[in-house]
Design a protein around this motif. Structure first.
Motif, PDB file in Angstrom:
ATOM      1  N   HIS A   1      -8.115   1.550   5.320  1.00 27.56           N
ATOM      2  CA  HIS A   1      -9.320   1.063   6.006  1.00 27.56           C
ATOM      3  C   HIS A   1      -9.573  -0.429   5.770  1.00 27.56           C
TER       4      HIS A   1
ATOM      5  N   LEU B   1      -1.716  -7.228  -3.808  1.00 21.83           N
ATOM      6  CA  LEU B   1      -1.553  -8.340  -2.873  1.00 21.83           C
ATOM      7  C   LEU B   1      -2.739  -9.280  -3.009  1.00 21.83           C
TER       8      LEU B   1
ATOM      9  N   GLY C   1       0.815  -1.213   0.000  1.00 19.61           N
ATOM     10  CA  GLY C   1       0.000   0.000   0.000  1.00 19.61           C
ATOM     11  C   GLY C   1       0.845   1.256   0.000  1.00 19.61           C
TER      12      GLY C   1
ATOM     13  N   PRO D   1      -0.247   7.475   2.532  1.00 26.09           N
ATOM     14  CA  PRO D   1       0.701   8.238   3.359  1.00 26.09           C
ATOM     15  C   PRO D   1       1.466   7.383   4.359  1.00 26.09           C
ATOM     16  N   SER D   2       0.799   6.419   4.994  1.00 27.72           N
ATOM     17  CA  SER D   2       1.509   5.618   6.009  1.00 27.72           C
ATOM     18  C   SER D   2       2.529   4.692   5.354  1.00 27.72           C
TER      19      SER D   2
ATOM     20  N   MET E   1      -1.184   9.314  10.138  1.00 27.97           N
ATOM     21  CA  MET E   1      -0.721   8.424   9.067  1.00 27.97           C
ATOM     22  C   MET E   1       0.800   8.540   8.927  1.00 27.97           C
TER      23      MET E   1
ATOM     24  N   THR F   1      -7.534  14.247   8.188  1.00 27.66           N
ATOM     25  CA  THR F   1      -6.338  14.789   8.831  1.00 27.66           C
ATOM     26  C   THR F   1      -5.304  13.669   8.865  1.00 27.66           C
TER      27      THR F   1
ATOM     28  N   GLY G   1      -5.155   8.065  -0.133  1.00 25.37           N
ATOM     29  CA  GLY G   1      -6.046   9.169   0.247  1.00 25.37           C
ATOM     30  C   GLY G   1      -5.342  10.497   0.457  1.00 25.37           C
TER      31      GLY G   1
ATOM     32  N   GLU H   1       1.857  -1.442  -4.830  1.00 33.79           N
ATOM     33  CA  GLU H   1       0.654  -0.598  -4.855  1.00 33.79           C
ATOM     34  C   GLU H   1      -0.239  -1.078  -5.995  1.00 33.79           C
ATOM     35  N   LYS H   2      -1.518  -1.289  -5.666  1.00 35.08           N
ATOM     36  CA  LYS H   2      -2.408  -1.870  -6.678  1.00 35.08           C
ATOM     37  C   LYS H   2      -2.821  -0.866  -7.757  1.00 35.08           C
ATOM     38  N   ASN H   3      -2.745   0.420  -7.467  1.00 41.50           N
ATOM     39  CA  ASN H   3      -3.146   1.421  -8.460  1.00 41.50           C
ATOM     40  C   ASN H   3      -1.955   1.840  -9.329  1.00 41.50           C
TER      41      ASN H   3
ATOM     42  N   MET I   1      -4.451   3.581   8.662  1.00 39.10           N
ATOM     43  CA  MET I   1      -5.848   3.280   9.015  1.00 39.10           C
ATOM     44  C   MET I   1      -6.091   1.799   9.234  1.00 39.10           C
TER      45      MET I   1
HETATM   46  O1  48F Z   1      -6.060   4.439   1.969  1.00 32.76           O
HETATM   47  P1  48F Z   1      -4.651   4.898   2.136  1.00 32.76           P
HETATM   48  O2  48F Z   1      -4.361   6.333   1.923  1.00 32.76           O
HETATM   49  O3  48F Z   1      -4.177   4.356   3.594  1.00 32.76           O
HETATM   50  P2  48F Z   1      -3.392   5.026   4.818  1.00 32.76           P
HETATM   51  O4  48F Z   1      -1.955   5.204   4.478  1.00 32.76           O
HETATM   52  O5  48F Z   1      -4.035   6.493   4.950  1.00 32.76           O
HETATM   53  C1  48F Z   1      -5.407   6.678   5.181  1.00 32.76           C
HETATM   54  C2  48F Z   1      -5.767   8.091   4.763  1.00 32.76           C
HETATM   55  O6  48F Z   1      -5.495   8.260   3.376  1.00 32.76           O
HETATM   56  C3  48F Z   1      -7.232   8.476   5.026  1.00 32.76           C
HETATM   57  C4  48F Z   1      -7.648   8.593   6.456  1.00 32.76           C
HETATM   58  C5  48F Z   1      -6.784   9.176   7.503  1.00 32.76           C
HETATM   59  O7  48F Z   1      -6.228  10.348   7.230  1.00 32.76           O
HETATM   60  O8  48F Z   1      -8.727   8.207   6.792  1.00 32.76           O
HETATM   61  O9  48F Z   1      -8.073   7.533   4.392  1.00 32.76           O
HETATM   62  O10 48F Z   1      -3.738   4.224   6.000  1.00 32.76           O
HETATM   63  O11 48F Z   1      -3.690   4.059   1.189  1.00 32.76           O
HETATM   64  C6  48F Z   1      -3.782   2.653   1.100  1.00 32.76           C
HETATM   65  C7  48F Z   1      -3.122   2.225  -0.208  1.00 32.76           C
HETATM   66  O12 48F Z   1      -3.102   0.804  -0.258  1.00 32.76           O
HETATM   67  C8  48F Z   1      -3.421   0.379  -1.577  1.00 32.76           C
HETATM   68  C9  48F Z   1      -4.458   1.425  -2.056  1.00 32.76           C
HETATM   69  O13 48F Z   1      -4.570   1.457  -3.469  1.00 32.76           O
HETATM   70  C10 48F Z   1      -3.886   2.711  -1.437  1.00 32.76           C
HETATM   71  O14 48F Z   1      -3.004   3.371  -2.325  1.00 32.76           O
HETATM   72  N1  48F Z   1      -3.956  -0.991  -1.553  1.00 32.76           N
HETATM   73  C11 48F Z   1      -5.149  -1.395  -1.051  1.00 32.76           C
HETATM   74  N2  48F Z   1      -5.300  -2.717  -1.230  1.00 32.76           N
HETATM   75  C12 48F Z   1      -4.173  -3.173  -1.841  1.00 32.76           C
HETATM   76  C13 48F Z   1      -3.305  -2.055  -2.048  1.00 32.76           C
HETATM   77  C14 48F Z   1      -3.728  -4.457  -2.307  1.00 32.76           C
HETATM   78  N3  48F Z   1      -4.489  -5.558  -2.191  1.00 32.76           N
HETATM   79  N4  48F Z   1      -2.519  -4.539  -2.895  1.00 32.76           N
HETATM   80  C15 48F Z   1      -1.736  -3.437  -3.047  1.00 32.76           C
HETATM   81  N5  48F Z   1      -2.124  -2.193  -2.644  1.00 32.76           N
END
Ligand code: 48F
Length: 260
Positions: free
Chosen positions: A178, A132, A37, A40-41, A243, A239, A68, A60-62, A225
């Motif tokens: 999430h 993944l 993924g 940000p985290s 992250m 916010t 976010g 990263e799947k995208n 998250m």
């Molecule tokens: O959702 P995402 O930004 O997760 P985060 O780093 O941050 C959360 C915040 O953006 C926001 C919030 C708090 O501020 O509520 O939502 O925890 O990034 C998760 C990334 O994981 C990728 C997805 O495309 C995204 O870029 N991802 C998800 N499922 C898969 C994946 C998978 N099966 N394989 C590879 N990448």
């Protein structure tokens, strides 16, 4: 203005892509850490790890990184961080404005692109459009991921019979947000239990996400998250301080475990 580009054949361009990709892919069949993924985290964790000399691969799947982080919330191009996390953005050179005491606002595209650039500069390797599918578990510890091209998951069943491949690592970091995709693979096998995300409560959630960032199963660290989903912590909305600091904490835990 006259300009003349270097002369190359069509197949030299194809060859350059294939050869360089294959060489790098082979080098990363085994990593010290695989981050799943690129939000940000995950970006923060990968950047901090690679900066400390750890061999790290981010999948990263995208076709884009940032998750976010590209948009603050509600389709508006501003994001917020609360003190003390503004320091992370200051280190990246992101311009900030203090809106109220301890609440900082930044341009989302600027913050996200700086974090992506810093992650690339750190030496972390990145595979986009790679998803993944499963985890590798040997002797009760996660030690790799099972991946496929994202495009495969969008194909109709009759033509989607494409087996995934495995990549090994000492540690895996679940930074899938999430959905907590990696944790869910273990939960499906009753190896752990996730609580599901709680309702919005920003004043509680950020501190908790950072303090609960941890190794949830041998070899598997959870950040961002996905921590909320794991422990049933409240969500936090647009916010991002937790992250960034959770990603940094995940990297610290990994570095400690690897003995770097
Ligand atoms: O959702 P995402 O930004 O997760 P985060 O780093 O941050 C959360 C915040 O953006 C926001 C919030 C708090 O501020 O509520 O939502 O925890 O990034 C998760 C990334 O994981 C990728 C997805 O495309 C995204 O870029 N991802 C998800 N499922 C898969 C994946 C998978 N099966 N394989 C590879 N990448």
């Amino acid at each position: 203005m006259n300009i003349s580009f270097a002369s190359v054949s069509e197949n030299q361009i194809t060859g350059a892509i294939v050869a360089e990709f294959a060489k790098e892919f082979e080098r990363y069949l085994e990593s010290e850490v695989i981050v799943v993924g690129g939000g940000p985290s995950g970006l923060m964790a990968a950047k901090e790890l690679a900066s400390s000399g750890v061999k790290v691969l981010l999948i990263e799947k995208n076709n884009y990184l940032g998750g976010g982080f590209w948009l603050g919330g509600f389709l508006m191009n501003k994001l917020t961080v609360r003190a003390p996390a503004q320091e992370c953005l200051e280190e990246l050179g992101v311009p900030l404005r203090e809106y109220t005491d301890g609440l900082f606002v930044a341009d989302a595209a600027h913050a996200c692109s700086k974090l992506i650039a810093a992650t690339c500069d750190s030496g972390a390797r990145i595979l986009n459009m790679v998803m993944l599918e499963d985890v590798v578990v040997h002797d009760d510890a996660v030690c790799g991921v099972v991946v496929n091209w994202t495009a495969v998951s969008t194909l109709p069943q009759p033509v989607a019979c494409v087996d995934p491949v495995s990549l090994e690592s000492h540690l895996v970091i679940d930074a899938t947000g999430h959905e907590a995709v990696v944790l869910k693979k273990l939960e499906a096998r009753k190896l752990l239990e996730t609580k599901g995300e709680g309702a919005m409560w920003v004043d509680k959630s950020e501190d908790l996400v950072v303090t609960r960032t941890s190794e949830l199963y041998p070899g598997l660290i959870v950040t961002g998250m996905a921590v909320s989903t794991a422990f049933g912590l409240p969500r936090m909305g647009p916010t991002f301080g937790a992250m960034l600091l959770s990603g940094r904490r995940a990297a610290e835990i990994a570095i400690d475990k690897l003995g770097h």
